[in-house]
Motif scaffolding. Structure first.
Motif, PDB file in Angstrom:
ATOM      1  N   VAL A 256       0.852  -1.198   0.000  1.00 42.92           N
ATOM      2  CA  VAL A 256       0.000   0.000   0.000  1.00 42.92           C
ATOM      3  C   VAL A 256       0.884   1.243   0.000  1.00 42.92           C
ATOM      4  CG1 VAL A 256      -1.628   1.342   1.413  1.00 42.92           C
ATOM      5  CG2 VAL A 256      -1.997  -1.115   1.076  1.00 42.92           C
ATOM      6  N   LYS A 257       1.894   1.210   0.851  1.00 43.73           N
ATOM      7  CA  LYS A 257       2.776   2.383   0.976  1.00 43.73           C
ATOM      8  C   LYS A 257       3.576   2.631  -0.305  1.00 43.73           C
ATOM      9  CE  LYS A 257       5.865   4.175   4.521  1.00 43.73           C
ATOM     10  NZ  LYS A 257       5.295   5.462   4.706  1.00 43.73           N
ATOM     11  N   LEU A 258       4.136   1.559  -0.844  1.00 41.65           N
ATOM     12  CA  LEU A 258       5.050   1.746  -1.979  1.00 41.65           C
ATOM     13  C   LEU A 258       4.335   1.881  -3.319  1.00 41.65           C
ATOM     14  CD1 LEU A 258       7.911  -0.705  -0.986  1.00 41.65           C
ATOM     15  CD2 LEU A 258       7.903   1.786  -0.860  1.00 41.65           C
ATOM     16  N   THR A 264       1.110   9.963  -4.198  1.00 40.45           N
ATOM     17  CA  THR A 264       0.155  10.844  -3.510  1.00 40.45           C
ATOM     18  C   THR A 264       0.772  11.422  -2.231  1.00 40.45           C
ATOM     19  OG1 THR A 264      -1.624   9.550  -4.462  1.00 40.45           O
ATOM     20  CG2 THR A 264      -2.227  10.975  -2.637  1.00 40.45           C
ATOM     21  N   ASN A 265       1.505  10.582  -1.480  1.00 44.85           N
ATOM     22  CA  ASN A 265       2.139  11.102  -0.259  1.00 44.85           C
ATOM     23  C   ASN A 265       3.149  12.196  -0.581  1.00 44.85           C
ATOM     24  OD1 ASN A 265       0.687   9.493   1.431  1.00 44.85           O
ATOM     25  ND2 ASN A 265       2.301   7.981   1.752  1.00 44.85           N
ATOM     26  N   ARG A 266       3.844  12.040  -1.694  1.00 39.54           N
ATOM     27  CA  ARG A 266       4.885  13.017  -2.008  1.00 39.54           C
ATOM     28  C   ARG A 266       4.328  14.333  -2.565  1.00 39.54           C
ATOM     29  NH1 ARG A 266      10.068  10.531  -4.727  1.00 39.54           N
ATOM     30  NH2 ARG A 266      10.797  12.627  -4.268  1.00 39.54           N
ATOM     31  N   VAL A 267       3.069  14.307  -3.013  1.00 38.31           N
ATOM     32  CA  VAL A 267       2.507  15.573  -3.533  1.00 38.31           C
ATOM     33  C   VAL A 267       1.347  16.070  -2.649  1.00 38.31           C
ATOM     34  CG1 VAL A 267       3.163  15.058  -5.941  1.00 38.31           C
ATOM     35  CG2 VAL A 267       0.900  14.367  -5.124  1.00 38.31           C
ATOM     36  N   LYS A 268       1.264  15.483  -1.455  1.00 35.34           N
ATOM     37  CA  LYS A 268       0.126  15.717  -0.555  1.00 35.34           C
ATOM     38  C   LYS A 268      -0.217  17.186  -0.342  1.00 35.34           C
ATOM     39  CE  LYS A 268       0.780  13.867   3.467  1.00 35.34           C
ATOM     40  NZ  LYS A 268       1.179  12.784   4.392  1.00 35.34           N
ATOM     41  N   SER A 269       0.807  18.033  -0.272  1.00 31.45           N
ATOM     42  CA  SER A 269       0.507  19.441   0.018  1.00 31.45           C
ATOM     43  C   SER A 269       0.034  20.168  -1.243  1.00 31.45           C
ATOM     44  CB  SER A 269       1.750  20.127   0.582  1.00 31.45           C
ATOM     45  OG  SER A 269       2.796  19.999  -0.360  1.00 31.45           O
ATOM     46  N   ARG A 270       0.113  19.503  -2.382  1.00 33.05           N
ATOM     47  CA  ARG A 270      -0.311  20.163  -3.616  1.00 33.05           C
ATOM     48  C   ARG A 270      -1.323  19.312  -4.386  1.00 33.05           C
ATOM     49  NH1 ARG A 270       5.065  21.917  -3.554  1.00 33.05           N
ATOM     50  NH2 ARG A 270       5.380  24.163  -3.751  1.00 33.05           N
ATOM     51  N   ILE A 271      -2.336  18.837  -3.691  1.00 33.71           N
ATOM     52  CA  ILE A 271      -3.488  18.238  -4.388  1.00 33.71           C
ATOM     53  C   ILE A 271      -4.762  18.720  -3.704  1.00 33.71           C
ATOM     54  CG2 ILE A 271      -2.604  16.121  -5.523  1.00 33.71           C
ATOM     55  CD1 ILE A 271      -3.221  14.565  -2.982  1.00 33.71           C
ATOM     56  N   ASP A 272      -5.790  18.942  -4.503  1.00 33.94           N
ATOM     57  CA  ASP A 272      -7.081  19.361  -3.941  1.00 33.94           C
ATOM     58  C   ASP A 272      -8.020  18.179  -3.802  1.00 33.94           C
ATOM     59  OD1 ASP A 272      -6.246  22.058  -3.997  1.00 33.94           O
ATOM     60  OD2 ASP A 272      -6.659  22.097  -6.157  1.00 33.94           O
ATOM     61  N   TYR A 273      -7.652  17.065  -4.386  1.00 32.44           N
ATOM     62  CA  TYR A 273      -8.437  15.834  -4.261  1.00 32.44           C
ATOM     63  C   TYR A 273      -7.525  14.652  -4.564  1.00 32.44           C
ATOM     64  CZ  TYR A 273      -8.476  15.974  -9.356  1.00 32.44           C
ATOM     65  OH  TYR A 273      -8.080  15.999 -10.663  1.00 32.44           O
ATOM     66  N   VAL A 274      -8.000  13.476  -4.195  1.00 29.75           N
ATOM     67  CA  VAL A 274      -7.263  12.259  -4.548  1.00 29.75           C
ATOM     68  C   VAL A 274      -7.928  11.671  -5.796  1.00 29.75           C
ATOM     69  CG1 VAL A 274      -6.617   9.921  -3.810  1.00 29.75           C
ATOM     70  CG2 VAL A 274      -6.626  11.800  -2.152  1.00 29.75           C
ATOM     71  N   LEU A 315      -8.668   5.429   1.666  1.00 30.35           N
ATOM     72  CA  LEU A 315      -8.193   6.767   1.278  1.00 30.35           C
ATOM     73  C   LEU A 315      -8.696   7.869   2.213  1.00 30.35           C
ATOM     74  CD1 LEU A 315      -8.509   6.471  -2.605  1.00 30.35           C
ATOM     75  CD2 LEU A 315      -6.460   6.279  -1.196  1.00 30.35           C
ATOM     76  N   ALA A 316      -9.571   7.473   3.166  1.00 33.64           N
ATOM     77  CA  ALA A 316     -10.092   8.458   4.116  1.00 33.64           C
ATOM     78  C   ALA A 316      -8.951   9.132   4.872  1.00 33.64           C
ATOM     79  CB  ALA A 316     -11.059   7.779   5.086  1.00 33.64           C
ATOM     80  N   VAL A 317      -7.787   8.450   4.980  1.00 34.30           N
ATOM     81  CA  VAL A 317      -6.638   9.034   5.703  1.00 34.30           C
ATOM     82  C   VAL A 317      -6.243  10.402   5.155  1.00 34.30           C
ATOM     83  CG1 VAL A 317      -5.539   6.905   6.534  1.00 34.30           C
ATOM     84  CG2 VAL A 317      -4.991   7.751   4.238  1.00 34.30           C
ATOM     85  N   TYR A 318      -6.509  10.647   3.890  1.00 35.38           N
ATOM     86  CA  TYR A 318      -6.087  11.918   3.300  1.00 35.38           C
ATOM     87  C   TYR A 318      -7.025  13.082   3.630  1.00 35.38           C
ATOM     88  CZ  TYR A 318      -2.585   9.376   0.637  1.00 35.38           C
ATOM     89  OH  TYR A 318      -1.513   8.609   0.290  1.00 35.38           O
ATOM     90  N   ASN A 319      -8.231  12.719   4.053  1.00 33.60           N
ATOM     91  CA  ASN A 319      -9.186  13.770   4.390  1.00 33.60           C
ATOM     92  C   ASN A 319      -9.393  14.773   3.248  1.00 33.60           C
ATOM     93  OD1 ASN A 319     -11.003  14.711   6.157  1.00 33.60           O
ATOM     94  ND2 ASN A 319      -9.544  15.736   7.518  1.00 33.60           N
ATOM     95  N   LEU A 320      -9.507  14.251   2.062  1.00 39.27           N
ATOM     96  CA  LEU A 320      -9.700  15.076   0.862  1.00 39.27           C
ATOM     97  C   LEU A 320     -10.837  14.477   0.046  1.00 39.27           C
ATOM     98  CD1 LEU A 320      -6.017  15.516  -0.427  1.00 39.27           C
ATOM     99  CD2 LEU A 320      -7.531  17.372   0.311  1.00 39.27           C
ATOM    100  N   PRO A 321     -11.448  15.273  -0.833  1.00 43.29           N
ATOM    101  CA  PRO A 321     -12.417  14.679  -1.758  1.00 43.29           C
ATOM    102  C   PRO A 321     -11.724  13.633  -2.634  1.00 43.29           C
ATOM    103  CG  PRO A 321     -12.439  17.077  -1.912  1.00 43.29           C
ATOM    104  CD  PRO A 321     -11.298  16.709  -1.028  1.00 43.29           C
ATOM    105  N   VAL A 322     -12.494  12.655  -3.102  1.00 40.35           N
ATOM    106  CA  VAL A 322     -11.920  11.597  -3.944  1.00 40.35           C
ATOM    107  C   VAL A 322     -12.705  11.529  -5.258  1.00 40.35           C
ATOM    108  CG1 VAL A 322     -11.480   9.109  -4.139  1.00 40.35           C
ATOM    109  CG2 VAL A 322     -11.255  10.230  -1.909  1.00 40.35           C
ATOM    110  N   TYR A 323     -11.974  11.407  -6.356  1.00 38.03           N
ATOM    111  CA  TYR A 323     -12.603  11.137  -7.658  1.00 38.03           C
ATOM    112  C   TYR A 323     -12.046   9.820  -8.178  1.00 38.03           C
ATOM    113  CZ  TYR A 323     -14.325  15.899  -7.688  1.00 38.03           C
ATOM    114  OH  TYR A 323     -14.967  17.063  -7.357  1.00 38.03           O
ATOM    115  N   ILE A 324     -12.920   8.938  -8.644  1.00 33.21           N
ATOM    116  CA  ILE A 324     -12.452   7.733  -9.326  1.00 33.21           C
ATOM    117  C   ILE A 324     -12.279   8.151 -10.773  1.00 33.21           C
ATOM    118  CG2 ILE A 324     -13.032   5.340  -9.957  1.00 33.21           C
ATOM    119  CD1 ILE A 324     -15.030   6.227  -7.256  1.00 33.21           C
ATOM    120  N   THR A 325     -11.025   8.379 -11.144  1.00 31.73           N
ATOM    121  CA  THR A 325     -10.746   8.969 -12.453  1.00 31.73           C
ATOM    122  C   THR A 325     -10.744   7.917 -13.575  1.00 31.73           C
ATOM    123  OG1 THR A 325      -8.511   9.035 -11.519  1.00 31.73           O
ATOM    124  CG2 THR A 325      -9.603  11.121 -11.833  1.00 31.73           C
TER     125      THR A 325
END
Ligand code: BGC
Length: 410
Positions: A256-258, A264-274, A315-325
């Motif tokens: 999961v981590k790798l 996503t973890n590396r760009v966490k501060s620059r995303i408005d959604y997952v 993905l709830a850990v991110y506390n962001l809106p999610v889109y299934i792209t």
């Protein structure tokens, strides 16, 4: 029956190289050099249930040349009319960088205008555009200069993003910077099966690093110009299911981590959604992919649509809106797609009831398209494309089911 919120986006996705036709980029050149080899190697698919149906197409070099593709570049009006009939209210597509910037620093106003017109055609039909900046294909000048591994790449990507943001300001709210950075890095820089066919863990990590930086640059450039935009990336994430026991749990957590979280973890501060592309379930039991494979697609990929619920909940850990792209399957005869859509959307509903802020679902794909090194034979479309005359036909059963869920809920 439960209804989705009124502002929920029910969409479908495509990418430029896979549908537009007449692309001139690193992939179109690579196809010319590799079509014969890929045709020869097609026997590796002879274990598939779909083999007898696909073998002629798969053994023909023509299958591996994207060429005119689905000619979406000129027929997008027709495709959007059909999309409207299906009832979708969002469309995800990508901009072909090689059209916009055919030479370094030279922007083509006609091609920019082409996409502006496409966006207007969507808006006329009340379909919200979700614009992907980069879905893997590169202008030739850039691939010749080393592509993603060129240290200048993040800066060049930032400039490209800035240009598009200027052009689309006031017309586009949703942006996807990069499609599946992990799949691109894996296939192009680790396994060496896609252009530029580099192999090695170091080149993989360099590629991922470059894409992280590129995303961050693009985010800043777009935000500066369109402050109320919603920007993310579309990451390929699997539902990793752990077998019993401590060791399996450890392997699952690491996977999961790798795989799911690295980018996503590396760009966490620059995303408005997952943004998540869901195709794969991976059951870990002292090894990977110990799946039951009760139902598989034409490509032999396991169909496990209920895994989407567990993936979304994780993905709830991110506390962001999610889109299934992206989410979909190769199913030429349309036997399984209606079921697949239904179970996928039921999984989405469950995840929402359990508190995940899911805001949209995009089926892959709106139309049959060019499936990279596999060519045209895998048919992912809600709409089928006749390879002889490119005529469009709705896949009735799955589109009816999708429309019903959009209208009435699930
Ligand atoms: C990609 C698409 C591709 C689809 C089906 C995703 O990984 O974004 O380009 O066609 O999967 O394989």
């Amino acid at each position: 029956m439960k209804k989705f919120p009124d502002n929920f986006y029910f969409g479908a996705s495509t990418s430029s190289h896979q549908v537009e036709g007449s692309c001139h980029n690193d992939w179109s050149e690579w196809e010319k050099r590799n079509a014969k080899r890929l045709a020869k190697e097609s026997r590796k698919f002879s274990y598939l249930d779909s083999w007898t149906r696909i073998m002629h197409e798969a053994a023909s070099p023509e299958n591996y040349i994207s060429g005119i593709a689905a000619d979406h570049y000129t027929r997008y009006h027709e495709d959007f009319d059909i999309a409207q009939k299906i009832g979708i209210n969002a469309y995800r597509f990508s901009i072909e960088w090689s059209r916009i910037e055919p030479m370094r620093g030279v922007w083509d106003p006609d091609e920019l205008n082409h996409y502006t017109k496409m966006i207007a055609a969507l808006r006329e039909r009340n379909i919200e555009p979700f614009v992907t900046l980069w879905h893997w294909t590169l202008p030739l000048w850039l691939s010749e200069a080393g592509g993603v591994s060129n240290p200048e790449f993040p800066e060049l990507f930032g400039k490209y993003a800035a240009k598009l943001a200027e052009e689309f300001s006031g017309q586009v709210k949703f942006f996807i910077t990069i499609n599946e950075p992990e799949i691109y890095s894996l296939n192009s820089y680790l396994r060496g099966i896609w252009p530029p066919q580099k192999k090695g863990i170091l080149s993989y990590l360099t590629c991922m690093g470059s894409l992280v930086e590129s995303h961050n640059n693009a985010y800043d450039e777009i935000k500066r110009r369109i402050p109320d935009s919603m920007i993310g990336a579309a990451c390929n994430m699997s539902y990793f299911e752990s077998g019993k026991g401590f060791i399996n749990k450890i392997i699952t957590a690491l996977s999961v981590k790798l795989w799911n979280r690295y980018f996503t973890n590396r760009v966490k501060s620059r995303i408005d959604y997952v943004g998540v592309n869901y195709y794969f379930h991976n059951r870990i039991n002292y090894g990977f992919s110990k799946n039951e494979n009760r139902s598989v697609s034409d490509l032999g990929w396991e169909l496990y649509p209920h895994g989407l619920e567990y993936l979304l909940e994780s993905l709830a850990v991110y506390n962001l809106p999610v889109y299934i792209t992206e989410n979909g399957l190769a199913d030429a005869s349309d036997e399984k797609r209606a079921w697949f859509i239904e179970v996928s959307l039921r999984s989405v509903m469950r995840a929402m009831e359990n508190g995940v802020d899911v805001r949209g679902y995009f089926h892959w794909s709106l139309i049959d398209n060019f499936e990279w090194d596999k060519g045209f034979w895998p048919r992912f479309g809600l709409i089928s494309i006749d390879r002889k005359d490119l005529s469009r036909r709705i896949r009735i059963e799955s589109c009816d089911r999708y429309r019903e869920i959009i209208e009435k809920g699930i």
